[in-house]
Design an enzyme around this catalytic site. Sequence first.
Site, PDB file in Angstrom:
ATOM      1  N   GLU A  87       0.834  -1.201   0.000  1.00  0.00           N
ATOM      2  CA  GLU A  87       0.000   0.000   0.000  1.00  0.00           C
ATOM      3  C   GLU A  87       0.873   1.257   0.000  1.00  0.00           C
ATOM      4  O   GLU A  87       1.838   1.347   0.730  1.00  0.00           O
ATOM      5  CB  GLU A  87      -0.907   0.018   1.233  1.00  0.00           C
ATOM      6  CG  GLU A  87      -1.905  -1.128   1.293  1.00  0.00           C
ATOM      7  CD  GLU A  87      -2.993  -1.025   0.223  1.00  0.00           C
ATOM      8  OE1 GLU A  87      -3.112   0.059  -0.392  1.00  0.00           O
ATOM      9  OE2 GLU A  87      -3.712  -2.012   0.013  1.00  0.00           O
ATOM     10  N   ARG A  97     -17.643  -0.395   6.209  1.00  0.00           N
ATOM     11  CA  ARG A  97     -18.745  -0.879   5.365  1.00  0.00           C
ATOM     12  C   ARG A  97     -19.455  -2.028   6.083  1.00  0.00           C
ATOM     13  O   ARG A  97     -20.632  -2.295   5.869  1.00  0.00           O
ATOM     14  CB  ARG A  97     -18.181  -1.347   4.011  1.00  0.00           C
ATOM     15  CG  ARG A  97     -19.230  -1.736   2.981  1.00  0.00           C
ATOM     16  CD  ARG A  97     -18.598  -2.184   1.674  1.00  0.00           C
ATOM     17  NE  ARG A  97     -17.588  -3.219   1.818  1.00  0.00           N
ATOM     18  CZ  ARG A  97     -17.846  -4.510   2.055  1.00  0.00           C
ATOM     19  NH1 ARG A  97     -19.088  -4.940   2.158  1.00  0.00           N
ATOM     20  NH2 ARG A  97     -16.867  -5.379   2.177  1.00  0.00           N
ATOM     21  N   CYS A 150      -7.776  -2.402   8.332  1.00  0.00           N
ATOM     22  CA  CYS A 150      -6.408  -2.430   7.779  1.00  0.00           C
ATOM     23  C   CYS A 150      -5.860  -1.020   7.621  1.00  0.00           C
ATOM     24  O   CYS A 150      -4.736  -0.730   8.047  1.00  0.00           O
ATOM     25  CB  CYS A 150      -6.371  -3.162   6.443  1.00  0.00           C
ATOM     26  SG  CYS A 150      -6.517  -4.950   6.642  1.00  0.00           S
ATOM     27  N   HIS A 176      -1.449  -5.660   1.457  1.00  0.00           N
ATOM     28  CA  HIS A 176      -2.663  -6.465   1.350  1.00  0.00           C
ATOM     29  C   HIS A 176      -2.374  -7.705   0.499  1.00  0.00           C
ATOM     30  O   HIS A 176      -1.596  -7.648  -0.456  1.00  0.00           O
ATOM     31  CB  HIS A 176      -3.796  -5.651   0.693  1.00  0.00           C
ATOM     32  CG  HIS A 176      -4.730  -5.019   1.676  1.00  0.00           C
ATOM     33  ND1 HIS A 176      -4.918  -3.652   1.748  1.00  0.00           N
ATOM     34  CD2 HIS A 176      -5.546  -5.555   2.632  1.00  0.00           C
ATOM     35  CE1 HIS A 176      -5.817  -3.395   2.712  1.00  0.00           C
ATOM     36  NE2 HIS A 176      -6.204  -4.524   3.253  1.00  0.00           N
TER      37      HIS A 176
END
Length: 225
Positions: A87, A97, A150, A176
């Site tokens: 990342e 979410r 994360c 990830h």
Amino acid sequence: MTGLRVLVTGFDPFDRDSINPSWEAARALDGWNFELPGGQTVQVHARRMPCAFGAALRALDEAIDEVQPQLVLAIGQAGGRSEITPERVAINVDDGRICDNAGCQPIDVPVVQGAPTAYFSTLPIKALVRELRSAGIPAAVSNTAGTFVCNHLFFGLMHRIATRPLAGGLRGGFIHIPLLPEQAARLPAALPSLSLETVIEALRICVRTAVQVHEDVRETGGALH
Ligand code: PCA
């Protein structure tokens, strides 16, 4: 010559899953020792993080205090991705979410009140992608770690590095990884996956590269959208 310590973190399973490849791969590296070409030793310590806002950062803080690493590689599962994705950036927002494992779903709140909007990874993300690909493992830079736990852990890590530096210097970032084949097979529509063996090999490459490369290579890892 003193050895380098590397902290690798993985997460608990979340969203009703029974396994999280990030911990399965991280735990396989726990206790791994190797020598760099110059003779310096590297020692890897793995720690498991709860998949919960707040608790994950407390666990990370404790792990850093305990291990006193020079490098932190935080790992998380990204269902739907087909590549190992270092990342680029952590952002200062929690926007769940789904609920975390403690049943919390913060919406549009900062990870750290008053902290900067974002931090860049201090891992050599382009070099990681290059080394992974040359070992035959699919990899790409990612420009978003999402807004769930994360990114929360990644932001907390970078904020700690920026505001409470360790004496020996500390670099870190987030990677990830895709689902395992057994997870993908349980889903109604198949998502991409990578074997645990491949992910473990990928993390070994990331550790070896990140301890040695301090100045990232300059090559494209951008995206149009
Ligand atoms: N992946 C989630 C949280 C824990 C994990 O492994 C994420 O991408 O936010």
